[in-house]
Design an enzyme around this catalytic site. Structure first.
Site, PDB file in Angstrom:
ATOM      1  N   SER A 261    -116.114  71.012 -25.435  1.00  0.00           N
ATOM      2  CA  SER A 261    -115.089  72.043 -25.880  1.00  0.00           C
ATOM      3  C   SER A 261    -113.568  71.534 -25.317  1.00  0.00           C
ATOM      4  CB  SER A 261    -115.229  73.272 -25.136  1.00  0.00           C
ATOM      5  OG  SER A 261    -114.711  74.484 -25.691  1.00  0.00           O
ATOM      6  N   ASP A 349    -120.083  77.242 -35.241  1.00  0.00           N
ATOM      7  CA  ASP A 349    -119.145  77.370 -34.327  1.00  0.00           C
ATOM      8  C   ASP A 349    -118.324  78.414 -34.476  1.00  0.00           C
ATOM      9  OD1 ASP A 349    -117.211  77.074 -32.193  1.00  0.00           O
ATOM     10  OD2 ASP A 349    -118.244  75.025 -31.744  1.00  0.00           O
ATOM     11  N   HIS A 381    -121.147  77.308 -30.685  1.00  0.00           N
ATOM     12  CA  HIS A 381    -120.373  76.764 -29.777  1.00  0.00           C
ATOM     13  C   HIS A 381    -121.039  76.767 -28.287  1.00  0.00           C
ATOM     14  CE1 HIS A 381    -116.253  75.271 -28.559  1.00  0.00           C
ATOM     15  NE2 HIS A 381    -116.446  75.744 -27.213  1.00  0.00           N
TER      16      HIS A 381
END
Length: 408
Positions: A261, A349, A381
């Site tokens: 991320s 995601d 995610h």
């Protein structure tokens, strides 16, 4: 069975089927809020558990010679939940084959040779000093039992800098045997606003057991410390790793960056801007690429409020700070040959949508940089937070091979 007991039994069966269906629904329903996001992350990864729970619910609901309408409804709900929970396993074989073909096609014969070598090592009946690599992309049993842990040497909280009075440290994981190993620098995520080097520690231990000195590094957080503070801290950490490589049995000339991320974003920035340090490869798990485009086109639903996260990170909007948004976007630096890059992304995601990863992939290919994109159709995610889950297992297999190809 008396009618009252039959009714109670039917209500219990209906309750169980409803619960399992509720959980299974998050395999296809995007989480609208941050509080519900863990359901969207975990349920696809642990779907084999849900298959079992749904099957049990169906079985219990179908028992009895005289089924009530409540029981028939419970069976129906259980069957719907069972169908939903089977989706990730049905998608897995094709996705794994597609990802295997992707890496072989983009990294060539040398990657295929390394992959075959690791497959031979995985098939050996005896262990050496290091743990063998994964033998296959997915092992169903490990969803239930976990991926076996291996002993490693661990040095926590090694201080490396104190900018603005903020003490920054590194957690270091080394193989059990003294040696000299490739360096893997791991950068955690958290929307640039939180997190610690302890994040994904089980992954760092896993990689150390397979022959890497893993440096899990820290950095300052927004909004108290806006960009470029985070990138400066990553660069300081890399300089520390380079300076102390021999002390921690790392090969400073064989270094890769891996982030998740926000950490994936910082890993790409550091790798793409660095000519002084020999960054040999970069792995980005669902990292942002073009911050201006991400602000203009946030996901729907948007459980973390992407625009608020970007404003906190950069101190304003793209209209207010266009140059800073360009400076902070990895896509800005894709104008020349860059280190080999592995992009890892879930198609579900809803924080950093897969279309941005696909755009970055095409951009890297356009300048001739070696790149591959691993896509997981079921994954949300942060899917690899569930370390024994489907997505984590599949990506571990290919990340191992990518790093071995790039560093060894």
């Amino acid at each position: 069975m008396p009618s009252v007991l039959r009714t109670l039994y039917a209500c219990l069966a209906l309750f169980l089927s409803s619960v399992t269906l509720f959980l299974s629904a998050w395999i296809v329903v995007p989480a609208p809020t941050l509080a519900l996001l863990p359901l969207g992350v975990a349920t696809p990864e642990l779907s084999p558990w849900l298959i079992g729970f749904n099957a049990i619910a169906c079985l219990l609901a179908s028992l009895g010679m005289r089924r009530s309408w409540l029981q028939r409804l419970a069976v129906l709900l259980g069957l719907v939940g069972l169908g939903l929970s089977m989706l990730p396993l049905l998608q897995l074989p094709l996705a794994s084959q597609r990802n295997n073909d992707e890496l072989q096609a983009n990294f060539g014969a040398s990657y295929e040779q390394v992959s075959q070598q690791l497959d031979r090592q995985a098939a050996q009946s005896t262990k050496g000093d290091l743990e063998r690599p994964r033998s296959q992309p997915f092992i169903l049993q490990q969803v239930f039992t976990g991926i076996p842990a291996s002993p490693v040497r661990y040095d926590p909280n090694i201080p490396f800098a104190k900018p603005d009075g903020v003490q920054l440290s590194i957690d270091i994981y080394r193989p059990p045997q003294v040696g000299r190993y490739p360096a893997l620098v791991v950068i955690y995520g958290g929307a640039w606003r939180g997190g610690s080097p302890l994040a994904n520690a089980v992954f760092s231990r896993y990689m150390a057991a397979r022959g890497y000195t893993v440096f899990a590094i820290d950095y300052r957080h927004a909004p108290q410390h806006p960009f470029p503070a985070q990138l400066e801290d990553v660069r300081t950490a890399l300089a520390f790793v380079r300076e102390h490589a021999t002390e921690y049995e790392a090969d400073g000339d064989r270094m890769a960056l891996l982030g998740r991320s926000a950490g994936g974003h910082l890993a790409m920035l550091a790798a793409y801007q660095s000519d002084a340090l020999p960054i040999r490869a970069v792995v980005s798990y669902y990292g942002p690429f073009n911050l201006t485009a991400g602000y203009a086109d946030p996901p729907e639903p948007d459980p973390i409020d992407v625009r608020a996260a970007l404003r906190a990170f950069l101190g304003g909007t793209p209209t207010e700070k266009p140059a800073l948004y360009r400076q902070a976007s990895p896509a800005t630096y894709v104008s020349r040959l860059l280190p080999p890059t592995l992009l890892v992304h879930g198609r579900r995601d809803h924080l950093v949508e897969v279309k941005f990863a696909q755009g970055m992939y095409q951009r890297l290919r356009s300048v001739g940089s070696p790149v591959a994109l691993l896509e997981l159709p079921w994954a949300e995610h942060s899917f690899d937070e569930v370390f024994q889950g489907l997505g984590s297992q599949v990506t571990l297999y290919y990340v191992e091979r990518f790093l071995a190809w790039a560093l060894r």
